[in-house]
Design a protein around this motif. Structure first.
Motif, PDB file in Angstrom:
ATOM      1  N   SER A  11      52.897  46.122  39.133  1.00 48.56           N
ATOM      2  CA  SER A  11      51.992  45.560  40.151  1.00 48.56           C
ATOM      3  C   SER A  11      52.684  45.503  41.511  1.00 48.56           C
ATOM      4  CB  SER A  11      51.492  44.177  39.745  1.00 48.56           C
ATOM      5  OG  SER A  11      52.495  43.213  39.944  1.00 48.56           O
ATOM      6  N   GLU A  12      53.960  45.224  41.517  1.00 46.84           N
ATOM      7  CA  GLU A  12      54.716  45.201  42.786  1.00 46.84           C
ATOM      8  C   GLU A  12      54.870  46.610  43.355  1.00 46.84           C
ATOM      9  OE1 GLU A  12      58.385  43.068  42.206  1.00 46.84           O
ATOM     10  OE2 GLU A  12      57.324  41.276  41.528  1.00 46.84           O
ATOM     11  N   ILE A  13      55.145  47.578  42.493  1.00 41.43           N
ATOM     12  CA  ILE A  13      55.325  48.970  42.931  1.00 41.43           C
ATOM     13  C   ILE A  13      53.993  49.552  43.423  1.00 41.43           C
ATOM     14  CG2 ILE A  13      55.832  51.310  42.083  1.00 41.43           C
ATOM     15  CD1 ILE A  13      57.993  49.875  40.262  1.00 41.43           C
ATOM     16  N   LEU A  14      52.918  49.275  42.667  1.00 41.36           N
ATOM     17  CA  LEU A  14      51.592  49.806  43.022  1.00 41.36           C
ATOM     18  C   LEU A  14      50.903  48.993  44.132  1.00 41.36           C
ATOM     19  CD1 LEU A  14      50.301  50.507  39.398  1.00 41.36           C
ATOM     20  CD2 LEU A  14      50.861  52.231  41.124  1.00 41.36           C
ATOM     21  N   LYS A  15      51.533  47.853  44.493  1.00 33.64           N
ATOM     22  CA  LYS A  15      50.976  46.943  45.512  1.00 33.64           C
ATOM     23  C   LYS A  15      49.545  46.521  45.161  1.00 33.64           C
ATOM     24  CE  LYS A  15      53.764  48.334  49.468  1.00 33.64           C
ATOM     25  NZ  LYS A  15      54.697  49.247  48.814  1.00 33.64           N
ATOM     26  N   CYS A  16      49.412  45.995  43.948  1.00 28.25           N
ATOM     27  CA  CYS A  16      48.114  45.472  43.512  1.00 28.25           C
ATOM     28  C   CYS A  16      48.378  44.284  42.581  1.00 28.25           C
ATOM     29  CB  CYS A  16      47.306  46.555  42.795  1.00 28.25           C
ATOM     30  SG  CYS A  16      48.003  47.065  41.218  1.00 28.25           S
ATOM     31  N   GLY A  17      47.328  43.618  42.157  1.00 30.37           N
ATOM     32  CA  GLY A  17      47.483  42.493  41.238  1.00 30.37           C
ATOM     33  C   GLY A  17      47.789  42.977  39.832  1.00 30.37           C
ATOM     34  N   GLU A  18      48.303  42.080  39.007  1.00 33.00           N
ATOM     35  CA  GLU A  18      48.661  42.443  37.623  1.00 33.00           C
ATOM     36  C   GLU A  18      47.430  42.854  36.815  1.00 33.00           C
ATOM     37  OE1 GLU A  18      51.180  39.597  35.632  1.00 33.00           O
ATOM     38  OE2 GLU A  18      52.473  39.407  37.403  1.00 33.00           O
ATOM     39  N   ASN A  19      46.287  42.290  37.138  1.00 30.29           N
ATOM     40  CA  ASN A  19      45.064  42.620  36.397  1.00 30.29           C
ATOM     41  C   ASN A  19      44.587  44.044  36.676  1.00 30.29           C
ATOM     42  OD1 ASN A  19      44.904  40.150  35.155  1.00 30.29           O
ATOM     43  ND2 ASN A  19      43.652  39.242  36.767  1.00 30.29           N
TER      44      ASN A  19
END
Length: 152
Positions: A11-19
């Protein structure tokens, strides 16, 4: 199989939420072996881990409500928030009242049903807010004898 850490790093790498992190269900064993950020980056590049598309809000309910309001529904006292003046300002209300009255006076004068002096008399009274509508104006004129009922 606990992939909580992998999901967090992805989620940090993709710059999105964990969901929004999607992991290939067929390759979960391979993803479990990814323990560093660089391993996760490689998994992202190879397509094992992806970000799901953003979910938008549906406008369907809004469109339906707008359609109903256009047909006159959902406009009762329980739905109103502003004052009557906020919904239709005094000036706008006055304009919609005075314009038809003045049009009526001009028509009557042009047709020769009233004299210019009578026109001026009623024009001034209209400006003072004496008449509510065309009909009300005509009733006053008939009562005063400036207009005959047959002339209407």
């Amino acid at each position: 199989m606990d992939l909580k850490n992998q999901r967090r790093m992805a989620s940090e790498i993709l710059k999105c939420g964990e969901n929004r992190v999607w992991m290939d269900p067929d390759k979960l064993e391979d993803i479990e072996e990814c323990i560093t950020r660089s391993d996760i980056r490689i998994a992202v590049e190879s397509g094992l881990i992806k970000a799901k598309p953003r979910q938008g809000s549906s406008k369907g309910r809004i469109r339906y409500a707008k359609e109903q309001k256009a047909s006159g529904k959902r406009k009762g006292p329980g739905s109103r928030k502003g004052t009557a003046n906020a919904r239709v300002p005094d000036k706008r209300r006055w304009i919609s009242t005075i314009r038809p009255i003045r049009d009526e006076l001009k028509t009557l004068r042009a047709e020769g049903k009233i004299t210019p002096s009578v026109y001026r008399f009623y024009y001034r009274r209209a400006k003072g807010g004496v008449y509510k509508s065309r009909r009300n104006l005509r009733q006053h004129m008939i009562a005063a004898g400036h207009l005959k009922e047959e002339e209407i």
